[in-house]
Design a protein around this motif. Sequence first.
Motif, PDB file in Angstrom:
ATOM      1  N   LEU A 187       5.121   6.369  -6.803  1.00 10.16           N
ATOM      2  CA  LEU A 187       4.747   5.124  -6.751  1.00 10.16           C
ATOM      3  C   LEU A 187       6.188   3.869  -7.811  1.00 10.16           C
ATOM      4  CD1 LEU A 187       5.100   2.191  -4.879  1.00 10.16           C
ATOM      5  CD2 LEU A 187       3.114   1.822  -6.103  1.00 10.16           C
ATOM      6  N   LEU A 188       5.724   4.125  -8.824  1.00  8.68           N
ATOM      7  CA  LEU A 188       6.626   3.573  -9.882  1.00  8.68           C
ATOM      8  C   LEU A 188       8.878   3.839  -9.606  1.00  8.68           C
ATOM      9  CD1 LEU A 188       3.759   3.310 -12.377  1.00  8.68           C
ATOM     10  CD2 LEU A 188       5.113   1.359 -10.931  1.00  8.68           C
ATOM     11  N   PRO A 189       8.130   5.492  -9.789  1.00  9.05           N
ATOM     12  CA  PRO A 189      10.478   5.807  -9.446  1.00  9.05           C
ATOM     13  C   PRO A 189      11.000   5.159  -8.162  1.00  9.05           C
ATOM     14  CG  PRO A 189       8.651   7.050 -10.349  1.00  9.05           C
ATOM     15  CD  PRO A 189       7.701   6.298 -10.093  1.00  9.05           C
ATOM     16  N   LEU A 190      10.149   4.804  -7.186  1.00  7.33           N
ATOM     17  CA  LEU A 190      10.073   4.832  -6.173  1.00  7.33           C
ATOM     18  C   LEU A 190      10.646   3.100  -6.237  1.00  7.33           C
ATOM     19  CD1 LEU A 190      11.332   4.898  -2.650  1.00  7.33           C
ATOM     20  CD2 LEU A 190       8.888   4.891  -2.902  1.00  7.33           C
ATOM     21  N   GLU A 241      14.156   1.335  -5.307  1.00  4.82           N
ATOM     22  CA  GLU A 241      14.810   0.380  -4.127  1.00  4.82           C
ATOM     23  C   GLU A 241      14.701  -0.575  -4.697  1.00  4.82           C
ATOM     24  OE1 GLU A 241      15.500   1.551  -1.617  1.00  4.82           O
ATOM     25  OE2 GLU A 241      15.255   3.420  -0.548  1.00  4.82           O
ATOM     26  N   PHE A 242      14.081  -1.111  -5.607  1.00  2.87           N
ATOM     27  CA  PHE A 242      13.254  -2.910  -5.679  1.00  2.87           C
ATOM     28  C   PHE A 242      13.620  -2.941  -7.338  1.00  2.87           C
ATOM     29  CE2 PHE A 242      11.862  -2.058  -1.488  1.00  2.87           C
ATOM     30  CZ  PHE A 242      13.072  -2.239  -0.684  1.00  2.87           C
ATOM     31  N   SER A 243      14.538  -2.426  -8.083  1.00  2.00           N
ATOM     32  CA  SER A 243      14.304  -2.500  -9.628  1.00  2.00           C
ATOM     33  C   SER A 243      14.229  -4.123 -10.182  1.00  2.00           C
ATOM     34  CB  SER A 243      15.595  -1.998  -9.623  1.00  2.00           C
ATOM     35  OG  SER A 243      16.782  -2.651  -9.768  1.00  2.00           O
ATOM     36  N   GLU A 244      14.634  -5.136  -9.103  1.00  2.00           N
ATOM     37  CA  GLU A 244      14.652  -6.829  -9.639  1.00  2.00           C
ATOM     38  C   GLU A 244      13.181  -6.944  -9.769  1.00  2.00           C
ATOM     39  OE1 GLU A 244      18.027  -5.517  -6.688  1.00  2.00           O
ATOM     40  OE2 GLU A 244      15.759  -5.074  -6.642  1.00  2.00           O
ATOM     41  N   LEU A 245      12.082  -6.101  -8.903  1.00  2.00           N
ATOM     42  CA  LEU A 245      11.142  -7.095  -9.017  1.00  2.00           C
ATOM     43  C   LEU A 245      10.556  -6.570 -10.413  1.00  2.00           C
ATOM     44  CD1 LEU A 245       9.320  -6.064  -5.790  1.00  2.00           C
ATOM     45  CD2 LEU A 245       8.801  -8.026  -6.370  1.00  2.00           C
ATOM     46  N   THR A 297       0.777  -1.072  -0.049  1.00  2.00           N
ATOM     47  CA  THR A 297      -0.192  -0.101   0.072  1.00  2.00           C
ATOM     48  C   THR A 297       0.882   1.681  -0.012  1.00  2.00           C
ATOM     49  OG1 THR A 297      -2.250  -1.143   1.125  1.00  2.00           O
ATOM     50  CG2 THR A 297      -1.889   1.099   1.352  1.00  2.00           C
ATOM     51  N   PHE A 298       0.309   2.026  -1.189  1.00  2.00           N
ATOM     52  CA  PHE A 298       1.220   3.861  -1.065  1.00  2.00           C
ATOM     53  C   PHE A 298       0.557   4.212  -1.196  1.00  2.00           C
ATOM     54  CE2 PHE A 298       3.053   6.662  -3.817  1.00  2.00           C
ATOM     55  CZ  PHE A 298       4.195   7.132  -3.334  1.00  2.00           C
ATOM     56  N   HIS A 299       0.769   6.030  -0.117  1.00  2.00           N
ATOM     57  CA  HIS A 299       0.114   6.525   0.279  1.00  2.00           C
ATOM     58  C   HIS A 299       0.312   7.422  -0.831  1.00  2.00           C
ATOM     59  CE1 HIS A 299      -1.447   5.710   4.731  1.00  2.00           C
ATOM     60  NE2 HIS A 299      -1.678   5.016   3.659  1.00  2.00           N
ATOM     61  N   GLY A 300      -0.049   7.237  -2.236  1.00  2.00           N
ATOM     62  CA  GLY A 300      -0.069   8.486  -3.456  1.00  2.00           C
ATOM     63  C   GLY A 300      -0.246   7.124  -4.346  1.00  2.00           C
TER      64      GLY A 300
END
Length: 326
Positions: A103-106, A110-114, A95-98
């Motif tokens: 969210l996508l750039p974040l 942080e977790f480009s592997e996903l 869940t992302f508050h925004g």
Amino acid sequence: MGEDLFWAIRGGGAGSFGIVIAWKVQLVDVPSTVTIFAIVRKWENNATKKFVHRYQRRVSKIDKDLSLFLGFQTSNTSDEQGNTKIEIIAIISATFHGSKDRLLPLMQKEFSELGLLEEDCTEMSWVRSIVTYNNFRADDPLEVLLNRTVNFDAKAFKLRSDYVRKPVPDGVLKKLLDRLYEEEVGQSYVEFFPYGGKLSKISESEIPFPHRAGNLYNLRYMASWKEGENTTSTNKHLSWVRSVYDFMTPYVSKNPRGAYLNFRDLDIGVNPNESDTSAYNYIKQASVWGTKYFKNNFYRLVYVKTLVDPTNFFTYEQSIPPIIPH
């Protein structure tokens, strides 16, 4: 009601102190739009393993608007030839508050592997996300959240919890997840619930719930099975949860080994027999489980219990005990 009792019932298991008949809460602000996603990845993929390695080290420190959950279970899958096999899958949800534009750039940073994609994400109101995560249908009205008699498929389950303060070594995590194969397909789970953020900003003594700064995540082991299984089968499921809990002893919190109150775990102890009239021994025995849930706040809870319910009218297996007289 007094400051002590008000402190105790906000996280100390209100059922130990009385019956709450009215409650007023102070709401916090949420944005008009939140973004959620739930994706599945195969554990054996190197990208998934890299994500889990980084997850342990970053999940408690990432953007305060992001709550990122991770779970593992076994699943039946088919290869290109149509052969069925059992393998471990990772379920990653958030869940992302925004908006998803934030969210996508974040996630890429942080977790480009996903390899999270825009089509994986859904924007909605915060309250609608609660409907979604409680397994209601997407088009159900919000009023379903007011229904106190909803019946989901009845299953028995056993769940135990730990707090992780240092990343679990990759090799140990592999051994833990390999144990999922020992249970029936889809009936055993290992879950990571992230901490950090606002949880770390509140002192351990502010309310009875003490598990604050320093915890990376809450680790959960669960087995579920159909109601009515025979004793031998039930004991097998219980043994699985207990064995993985024992296996993880060196890698989780210590002195005390913490536990989450809402996952009531009678394996860590129950209230002693009240016929033991030594107040010291009585509280000492109860503190075995009490300090796992509450750390040193347990002793203040005992003090409050003694003030408001000295005869121990409100009691159950792990209710807060009063100091019984000599």
